[in-house]
Design a protein around this motif. Sequence first.
Motif, short mmCIF file in Angstrom:
data_model
loop_
_atom_site.label_atom_id
_atom_site.label_comp_id
_atom_site.label_asym_id
_atom_site.label_seq_id
_atom_site.Cartn_x
_atom_site.Cartn_y
_atom_site.Cartn_z
N ARG A 517 0.84 -1.18 0.00
CA ARG A 517 0.00 0.00 0.00
C ARG A 517 0.88 1.24 0.00
O ARG A 517 1.86 1.31 0.75
CB ARG A 517 -0.90 0.01 1.23
N LEU A 518 0.56 2.21 -0.84
CA LEU A 518 1.30 3.47 -0.85
C LEU A 518 0.39 4.59 -1.30
O LEU A 518 -0.70 4.35 -1.84
CB LEU A 518 2.52 3.39 -1.77
N SER A 519 0.84 5.80 -1.09
CA SER A 519 0.10 6.99 -1.48
C SER A 519 0.96 7.80 -2.43
O SER A 519 2.15 8.01 -2.18
CB SER A 519 -0.25 7.82 -0.24
N LEU A 520 0.36 8.27 -3.54
CA LEU A 520 1.05 9.12 -4.50
C LEU A 520 0.39 10.49 -4.50
O LEU A 520 -0.82 10.61 -4.68
CB LEU A 520 1.00 8.52 -5.91
N THR A 521 1.20 11.52 -4.29
CA THR A 521 0.72 12.90 -4.33
C THR A 521 1.46 13.64 -5.43
O THR A 521 2.69 13.55 -5.53
CB THR A 521 0.96 13.60 -2.98
N VAL A 522 0.72 14.35 -6.27
CA VAL A 522 1.29 15.14 -7.35
C VAL A 522 1.03 16.61 -7.05
O VAL A 522 -0.12 17.01 -6.81
CB VAL A 522 0.67 14.76 -8.72
N SER A 531 -4.01 13.13 -5.45
CA SER A 531 -3.56 12.34 -4.31
C SER A 531 -4.38 11.05 -4.29
O SER A 531 -5.61 11.10 -4.20
CB SER A 531 -3.75 13.10 -3.00
N GLN A 532 -3.69 9.94 -4.38
CA GLN A 532 -4.42 8.68 -4.52
C GLN A 532 -3.69 7.55 -3.80
O GLN A 532 -2.45 7.48 -3.81
CB GLN A 532 -4.60 8.33 -5.99
N LEU A 573 6.54 14.93 -7.51
CA LEU A 573 5.90 13.67 -7.12
C LEU A 573 6.39 13.24 -5.76
O LEU A 573 7.59 13.31 -5.46
CB LEU A 573 6.23 12.58 -8.15
N ILE A 574 5.47 12.78 -4.92
CA ILE A 574 5.79 12.27 -3.59
C ILE A 574 5.10 10.92 -3.41
O ILE A 574 3.86 10.84 -3.53
CB ILE A 574 5.35 13.24 -2.47
N LEU A 575 5.87 9.88 -3.14
CA LEU A 575 5.32 8.56 -2.85
C LEU A 575 5.65 8.23 -1.40
O LEU A 575 6.79 8.39 -0.96
CB LEU A 575 5.92 7.50 -3.78
#
Length: 603
Positions: A517-522, A531-532, A573-575
Motif C-alpha cells: 500500500r502506498l500513497s502518490l501525491t502530485v 492524491s491517490q 511527485l511524492i510517494l
Amino acid sequence: MRGLSEKQKTASRSYARYYARPRGFCIGGESDPTLYPKRIKNMYIDYEGGGDALESVPGFRKIYSFKGTVHSITSMYLSDRREYLYVHSGRRLYRFLKSDRDTLLSLVPIAELNDCKSYCLCCGSSAFLVDGERLIQISNTGEIKTVSEDKQIAGCTTLALFDGRLFLSGNPDCPGEIYYSSKIQDGFISFAKDGIIKDSSGGARITSLLSLGDSLWVFKSADGGEGGIVCHKAAKDHDGGDEYPVSRVYSGVYAVGDAIVLLDEVLFLSHDGLSAIERPRSDSCRIVCRSKGICSSLLSEDLSKAKLGVWQGYVTLFTGGRIYLADTRAGLRDTDFEWYLIDGVGGYKNDRRVYRYSSALKEGYDLHPDRDAPALGMIISLIDENGETLYYEKSEDKKHLVYSTEEYEGGDFYPACAILCHGGLMWFGTQTGDLFLFNNDKRSFPPDYLKNREDFDPEEYRRLYHGKIHPDFYSFSSHAPEYLIEYYPDGCGCDDQSKNTVAGSLTVCCKTFPRSRLSLTVLADGKAVCSQEISPTSFDFYELDFGDLPAASSDEICVKLPERAVGWRKKRLILSGRAFRAPFGIKSIGYRYKLRSETKKGE
C-alpha cells in the motif's frame, strides 16, 4: 487565416517524462538532477532480492534484553570454528553462540567490568576490551588476560593489526601518539615503553588506524604540517632507528572519524563527508568525496562518533539512530555514490499496542462505522462464557468490539548506540539494553504463525517466496515506519513554459507485495492536483483461508492514475507509505505532457 505557427505545432506534440527505476538521492555530476529523488527514507535497492526496484527496507526485531546499555557488539570465531557474538552491556561482557537464525545460544557472562563506559574492539582472532585503566585480551579459546594497565594505552579508541602487532591510538590525552605491542606469540601480546610512534606535534588527534597491504594508514583530525593522512611501513633492518618510518604523506585533507577498506578503495570520514582514496596501493592515487549529493544532511551529523561498515553490498554510515546507505553496486555518478537513508533505528519503551475496530457481530456490542480503524479510547478486556478473551472500547453508552494486533505505537524512542555489520547481518543495541537484528536474514523463511499452521505447504511457500522477505518482517520493532520517495520540482527541461499533463498518462510501475500500500501525491507549482492510494497487488489469500500467500501473477503491476494538471511549470511527485507491514516497491514512473501554446489563434 494563416496556418499554425511553429510554436503552435510544437505545443500540439506530446512529450514523455520518464523516471526509470528511481534511484538514490545524489546530484553530483548530474546534468538533470530532477530525475533523481530529493529525499528517500527507509527505501533501498534490494540486490539480494533481484535489485530491479526501489523498495522498502526490511524491518528489525528484538533478539535479547540486557540490564544495562549496550556499549559495543563484536563477532569472532573461536577455536571450535563456530562464530560467537560478544556484547558489552552495563558492567558485563556476554558471549553468545550465534545460530543460523535469530536464536542466540549459550549466553555466558564472561567478564565483570569496572567502568561501564568501556568498549569492546575485535582484532584478528582476539577481542580487546578497554575496562577503566586496563586493556583486556580475550583469546580465541575464550581465555582472558590483562594486557596492559598503562593509562595511555587503556585510553585509546582505535586499533589495527599490522605486521603481527597490535597498534592503538586515539587517546585524547595523548594526541598524535601510536602505541604498538610485541609480536603476537601463542596468541598473546605485551607492550614495551619504547613502542611509540609520534605522528603529530601540533596536537592533532588520530581518529583511526587502518592496515592495508604492507602499510599502516594513520588518519588525523588536522594536518599540522605533517600531513592529514600518513602511511608507515615496517623497516627491514632499522638498526636502532625508526622501526616504522613514514612512507607516504597526504596533505590538504584531514579525517574526523572512522575508516574502512572496501575492495580497492580506502573510505574514511572527513571534513567533506565520506571521502575515498582511489587506488591506495599505487603512486597515482587520488582523494575524492563520495557524498557530495548529501553533504547538507551528512555534515549536520556528528561524524566523529559515526561508524562505517558494509551490509549487503552497501557501505553503512551509522550515526544517531540513522543509517546512511551508500550503494557500491550501482556505479558512480561523477565521483559520488547513490545514497539511501534508514531512519528511526532504535527501540521503544512504554509503547502502546494497537487495537482496531472489529467487523464481527456479537450480541451486546456495537459495530463501529470505521471498521479496522485504530481504536483510540480505553480498551477493556474480559473473558466470555466460552473462555475466550474479548476486547472492547467503551465510549459513552456504546461498546465497540475491537481486536488485538501485533502493531505498537507511541512510547519513548531510544536510538541505537552500538552497531555491528558482519556476515551480511546488521545488529544494533540501545541504551535500554535491547539487542536488535535486521530482518534480511528472514529471506525465504516463513513467519512462525504461518509455519505452525496445519495446512502450511513449505514447497508452495518456497515457490512463492524464494529469495523474498515475507511482509510480516517489514516493521521497525513492531512499529510502522515511514517509507518516502520525494522528487525535486521538475520543469522537464523547459521551466519557463506552461505545460498540460496528457490525461491518464501518469503510470506507476510497482513491485507486487502482499498487503502492499502506498500513497502518490502530485503537486503542480506547489499545489496538490492529485492524491491517490495505490494497492499494487492483485489479491490476497486471507479471505480464501489459504494462509498468507500472494496470488500475483506477475512481479510487477502498472497502475494508471487520473491526473490531468493544466498550466503548470514544475511538477513534484511524492510517494509514501505508513501502513503496518505494508511494504512497496517502485520500478518506474512516467507521464506525458504537452507544451501549452501562448500564441493567439490566427497569428
